[in-house]
Design an enzyme around this catalytic site. Sequence first.
Site, PDB file in Angstrom:
ATOM      1  N   THR A 125       0.856  -1.193   0.000  1.00 53.06           N
ATOM      2  CA  THR A 125       0.000   0.000   0.000  1.00 53.06           C
ATOM      3  C   THR A 125       0.887   1.237   0.000  1.00 53.06           C
ATOM      4  OG1 THR A 125      -1.770  -1.147   1.162  1.00 53.06           O
ATOM      5  CG2 THR A 125      -1.850   1.237   1.226  1.00 53.06           C
ATOM      6  N   PHE A 157       1.239   5.142   0.800  1.00 51.44           N
ATOM      7  CA  PHE A 157       0.670   6.181   1.665  1.00 51.44           C
ATOM      8  C   PHE A 157       1.298   7.521   1.315  1.00 51.44           C
ATOM      9  CE2 PHE A 157      -1.457   3.647   5.018  1.00 51.44           C
ATOM     10  CZ  PHE A 157      -0.953   2.380   4.726  1.00 51.44           C
TER      11      PHE A 157
HETATM   12  O1  LIG Z   1      -7.285  -0.705   8.032  1.00 50.80           O
HETATM   13  C1  LIG Z   1      -6.079  -0.464   8.079  1.00 50.80           C
HETATM   14  O2  LIG Z   1      -5.301  -1.129   8.780  1.00 50.80           O
HETATM   15  C2  LIG Z   1      -5.550   0.619   7.301  1.00 50.80           C
HETATM   16  O3  LIG Z   1      -4.516   1.143   7.603  1.00 50.80           O
HETATM   17  C3  LIG Z   1      -6.288   1.048   6.065  1.00 50.80           C
HETATM   18  C4  LIG Z   1      -5.842   0.347   4.805  1.00 50.80           C
HETATM   19  C5  LIG Z   1      -6.453   1.036   3.556  1.00 50.80           C
HETATM   20  O4  LIG Z   1      -7.188   1.984   3.652  1.00 50.80           O
HETATM   21  O5  LIG Z   1      -6.126   0.576   2.447  1.00 50.80           O
HETATM   22  C6  LIG Z   1      -4.385   0.461   4.670  1.00 50.80           C
HETATM   23  C7  LIG Z   1      -3.633  -0.531   4.189  1.00 50.80           C
HETATM   24  C8  LIG Z   1      -4.210  -1.796   3.739  1.00 50.80           C
HETATM   25  O6  LIG Z   1      -4.234  -1.700   2.342  1.00 50.80           O
HETATM   26  C9  LIG Z   1      -5.581  -2.016   4.217  1.00 50.80           C
HETATM   27  C10 LIG Z   1      -6.288  -1.037   4.767  1.00 50.80           C
END
Ligand SMILES: O=C(O)C(=O)C[C@]1(C(=O)O)C=C[C@@H](O)C=C1
Length: 443
Positions: free
Chosen positions: A314, A316
């Site tokens: 992911t 950020f």
């Molecule tokens: O729910 C979490 O743990 C988050 O940090 C959010 C979140 C997102 O919004 O994509 C962040 C990373 C992962 O891809 C899954 C969920």
Amino acid sequence: MTLKSIIPPGLTLTHRVNSTRPVICTGSISAGRFDSVSTNITSVNTNGSPAAAPPLNANSGGLNLNFYGHVGSNRADWQSSCAILASKVVSQQQDTETSGSAGGNITVVNGHKANLDLVPIDNFSQSLTIADLSPAPMHGSKLRVAYQGVPGAYSEAAAGKAYPNCEAIPCDQFEVVFQAVELWIADRAVLPVENSLGGSIHRNYDLLLRHRLHIVGEVQLPVHHCLLALPGVRKKFLSRVISHPQALSQCEHTLTKMGLNVARESFDDTAGAAEFVAANNLRDTAAIASARAAELYGLSVLEDGIQDDSSNVTRFMMLAREPIIPRTDRPFKTSIVFAHDKGTSVLFKVLSAFAFRNISLTKIESRPHRSRPIRVVDDDVGTAKHFEYMFYVDFEASLAEVRAQNALAEVQEFTSFLRVLGSYPMDMTPWCPSGGHQSNSPS
Ligand SMILES: O=C(O)C(=O)C[C@]1(C(=O)O)C=C[C@@H](O)C=C1
């Protein structure tokens, strides 16, 4: 330094604080800026030293919020302050149009009307210090970084990767994360924008436009999901799996392959789902979350690494109230958003401004143009209804580079709205899909 000495002229403090914890005093924001007479939002540390002085020109875009009471540094306190924020979220109606299309070819750079001398050359004759890239928080303590979710969420880990040793501040909604920084409750925000399997987190693209924060960095976090349940629970007892919708989508095929006959339900964040299972003693429900969430909430790991792809990542973005000064001594990325009165018809021309200069695009995303979603075109044959979009583009160049400035000057010719969201160092940490975290230069 006394408290008074750092309060900008024109601001009055309503409360002197003797608490042993930071306190958010009563404050109000109106008409998109702090009211210089009645605004009193500040945080004060134990010794009476300031946590953060409010800027006179803070642009909170018409929010009208009041805060009362104490906000501490422990999780419960932050959560309750964020709950207050959450309950008072006033969606800003001030959309892109107010700054963008009303006046024709106005260019809006980082929230300000500007010409495309985006980076005055003078700025680069001054030598930069590390402070240019990572200003110390004014409150003299740890950098406070807001994220969405509860401890154990991937966003918390991303905050720690982006800003090692920071104080991570949980918030219950993405919008609250933006507000926490705008209102000086936090110094930075770290928010997910896209995942290699699940795709874009559209909400954050929309919020970027509605708020006035700047992208000052990015971090890519390998996301390693686990299936968590109460100790002693076996997979065959499960009737439900809960998690953040992104996490559910990232594990979709693996869950099916595991042969679990379960309902899949979405939750605000992965760690919140784990906490919910534990707090409610749910023996028929599992959560998809991190191994750290299992530890924090006393759950067992039923299955490890259930994401559909082992290199699940992911991305950020790191946000701040002020932009950073773009540089050329390391790889930079620049993020922009633009729109055109004639929708997609000029998209190729806009993008060619980058192609001709050998600037690689790393991401393109389109979102509905919320203040003018449909363009109606009448002709002899009938009425065509075209959807209108905002286009978000990330490209691999620093705004300090002439080719990037020239490309943007050309983009401006083809667009009715253009905003630079930020020019920031790329995350160049070594690739380690198994989930080890390395530090990244803070910005
Ligand atoms: O729910 C979490 O743990 C988050 O940090 C959010 C979140 C997102 O919004 O994509 C962040 C990373 C992962 O891809 C899954 C969920």
